[in-house]
Each structure stands twice: as structure tokens, then as C-alpha cells.
Design an enzyme around this catalytic site. Structure first.
Site, PDB file in Angstrom:
ATOM      1  N   GLU A 151      49.662  43.763  44.293  1.00 10.44           N
ATOM      2  CA  GLU A 151      48.868  44.606  45.184  1.00 10.44           C
ATOM      3  C   GLU A 151      49.437  44.526  46.596  1.00 10.44           C
ATOM      4  O   GLU A 151      49.802  43.465  47.074  1.00 10.44           O
ATOM      5  CB  GLU A 151      47.410  44.134  45.184  1.00 10.44           C
ATOM      6  CG  GLU A 151      46.498  44.987  46.063  1.00 10.44           C
ATOM      7  CD  GLU A 151      45.054  44.489  46.095  1.00 10.44           C
ATOM      8  OE1 GLU A 151      44.173  45.300  46.415  1.00 10.44           O
ATOM      9  OE2 GLU A 151      44.820  43.296  45.815  1.00 10.44           O
ATOM     10  N   LYS A 160      42.299  52.491  43.895  1.00 10.55           N
ATOM     11  CA  LYS A 160      41.304  51.421  43.710  1.00 10.55           C
ATOM     12  C   LYS A 160      39.890  51.992  43.799  1.00 10.55           C
ATOM     13  O   LYS A 160      39.522  52.626  44.789  1.00 10.55           O
ATOM     14  CB  LYS A 160      41.523  50.346  44.770  1.00 10.55           C
ATOM     15  CG  LYS A 160      40.725  49.073  44.554  1.00 10.55           C
ATOM     16  CD  LYS A 160      41.159  48.035  45.587  1.00 10.55           C
ATOM     17  CE  LYS A 160      40.539  46.671  45.327  1.00 10.55           C
ATOM     18  NZ  LYS A 160      41.047  45.673  46.288  1.00 10.55           N
ATOM     19  N   CYS A 162      42.871  44.792  41.528  1.00 15.36           N
ATOM     20  CA  CYS A 162      42.184  43.627  42.077  1.00 15.36           C
ATOM     21  C   CYS A 162      40.684  43.622  41.777  1.00 15.36           C
ATOM     22  O   CYS A 162      40.272  43.333  40.660  1.00 15.36           O
ATOM     23  CB  CYS A 162      42.446  43.548  43.576  1.00 15.36           C
ATOM     24  SG  CYS A 162      42.146  41.908  44.287  1.00 15.36           S
TER      25      CYS A 162
END
Length: 287
Positions: A42, A125, A166
Site C-alpha cells: 500500500e 479503497k 488494508c
């Protein structure tokens, strides 16, 4: 089908050009070791800081970072998941005569390149990392970033791959939907910190792998103690039985592991969790 996966746990610094060069060198090294799929962490081109997300942001159409990943994926004929970068999206103003003239939005975005250098899938995301753990860490991605709106499952020559980033891994519905749509590998480039990492990183990857009887892979930046945000590292692969196949430590390293996708069929036959779901009582689906 057996595939060799390379996890590039690189140390990210406050220098985009140096980060891109580091990523390129690790990709080339992984290719020499016969990797089939290479994964970057990331924000691999950018320090994990809100002001740096703005400074380092690039449009997908004119991204210095992604142009380099395209070039090496094509040269080396290799699949590369380009971790994530801060993606700038220019927008048209929705209102006039406002005090704040918003010209763009920024997303935390991952792109998957095939072995011809084409982007075959993009994930923004979905869940923004807004936490405040008393006395330990406070961080709000929403101060800078916008949330994505799509669940991402991509067709590849290895089969379907589900992509999250994440914090996305904490939301069990997202992983389950990707698995139900045929994803055999779930990949989450991530940057857990020194508080949440030791507590939850391995547990979450083992859990998502076990829940869905898939391979779950996390690739993080190495710990950079000079950074204001300290990544936990510990890039990981968990198998369909919820076991950790391999895990790194805090330091920069290239982790290569062969996985056998046929294990998924075997595990699902032996313990038919997905088959035994009670769709007459409950369901998880896209909206």
C-alpha cells in the site's frame, strides 16, 4: 494450479523517484526467481501521511508511477499488483459561487497489470482508515481521501483475484462477496501500524482465508522508523485452512512463496463451509 507469488516488502521513503526505482529493482529480482505474480505494498510510492497523499497524488492517465509499472510488466511479461498509490481525480464543480472550489478528489487506488502491461482491474479503497486509539494512535484518512464504491474481482490467467486495501480486510462482508463471486486469492496491500499490526494483522489474514477457504495475501511496507507513520511490515500469505504459509518481519525483504490453488477445492470438499451456507436464512450480496 501452482503459482509463485512475490511479496515486495519495500521501505518507502519521502522520494517518489527512489521508491519507484526500489519497486522496479524488487520486481526484477522476483522475476529472476520465477515469480508469476508480484505484489507491491500500500502507498508504495508515497509516505503514509495525509499531506503526502496530496503531494504525491497522480491521475491514472498520467501517472509517473504506473507508467513505470506498465513498462516493467510488459518487459518482464509478469503480472504485477501495483500495491496502491494516491490517485488524483479531476472533477467538475457541482455548484457555483462557493467559498471552496474543489478541483479534484484523491483515492487510495490499486491497479493490477497483466503480463502484457495492461491494467486489467482497479480498486479504490472502500473503507477509510479513521481510528483513534487512546494514548496510542490517531489517524483519519477521510481528512484527505475519498472512499471507493466498488467491490473488485478481476479475471486473470490464474483465475479470479479479489482486491481490497488494508482496512478493507476488517469487513467480512467484502471478502465473502469476493469469494462467492469466484475469487480464489484475496489480496490486501496494507500498512498496519505498530499498534494494530501485532494485535490483528496475522489474525485477520488467517481469518479471511479460513472464513472463505481461499488464499489471503497481505503486502506491507517495511518499518521505516524515521517516518511519522510506522508500518508493521510482516507481509503474509495464509492458506485455505487458515494457516500462515509464510510471513516476513519488520525489515525490507522480498518474500517468495509457491501456492497451490488446487488446495482450495480439496479444503472445500473436506469442510464444505460455503456449500453448507443457509441461503434460506441469511445472505450477503452486492447492493
Amino acid at each position: 494450479m501452482k503459482i509463485k507469488v512475490a511479496l515486495c516488502q519495500m521501505e518507502v521513503i519521502d522520494n517518489k523517484e527512489a521508491n519507484i526505482k526500489k519497486a522496479r529493482n524488487m520486481i526484477k529480482k522476483a522475476k529472476k526467481e520465477d515469480a508469476d505474480l508480484i505484489i507491491l505494498p500500500e502507498m508504495f510510492n508515497c509516505p503514509y501521511e495525509n499531506d503526502k497523499f496530496i503531494e504525491y497524488s497522480e491521475t491514472l492517465e498520467d501517472s509517473e508511477t504506473l507508467k513505470e509499472v506498465h513498462k516493467i510488466a510488459k518487459e518482464e511479461e509478469i503480472y504485477i499488483l501495483a500495491g496502491s498509490i494516491p490517485e488524483k481525480v479531476n472533477i467538475k464543480n457541482q455548484t457555483q459561487n462557493t467559498q471552496y472550489d474543489k478541483k479534484y478528489e484523491i483515492y487510495n487506488t490499486s491497479c493490477l497489470f497483466d503480463d502484457k502491461g495492461n491494467i486489467i482491474g482497479t480498486h479504490r479503497k472502500v473503507h477509510l482508515f479513521d481510528i483513534d486509539i487512546s494514548g496510542k494512535i490517531s489517524f483519519k484518512e477521510s481528512d484527505t481521501l475519498n472512499a471507493g464504491k466498488n467491490i473488485t474481482v478481476i479475471n486473470t490467467k490464474f483465475g479470479k483475484i479479489g482486491i481490497g486495501i488494508c482496512y478493507d480486510i476488517r469487513f467480512i462482508e467484502l471478502s465473502r462477496i469476493m469469494a462467492l463471486e469466484g475469487a480464489k486469492i484475496l489480496i490486501f496491500p496494507g500498512a498496519f501500524n505498530l499498534t494494530t499490526g501485532p494485535a490483528h494483522w496475522e489474525l485477520l489474514f488467517r481469518s479471511r482465508a479460513l472464513d472463505n477457504q481461499v488464499f489471503a495475501i497481505g503486502v506491507a511496507p517495511a518499518l521505516n522508523e524515521e517516518s511519522t507513520y510506522n508500518s508493521y511490515g510482516h507481509s503474509i500469505i495464509a492458506n485455505p485452512m487458515g494457516e500462515t504459509l509464510i510471513q516476513g518481519n519488520y525489515s525490507e525483504e522480498l518474500i517468495i512463496q509457491e501456492i497451490d490453488l488446487d488446495e482450495i477445492t480439496k479444503v472445500r470438499e473436506e469442510i464444505p463451509v460455503l456449500k453448507n451456507r443457509r441461503d434460506d436464512l441469511y445472505s450477503i450480496k452486492r447492493i
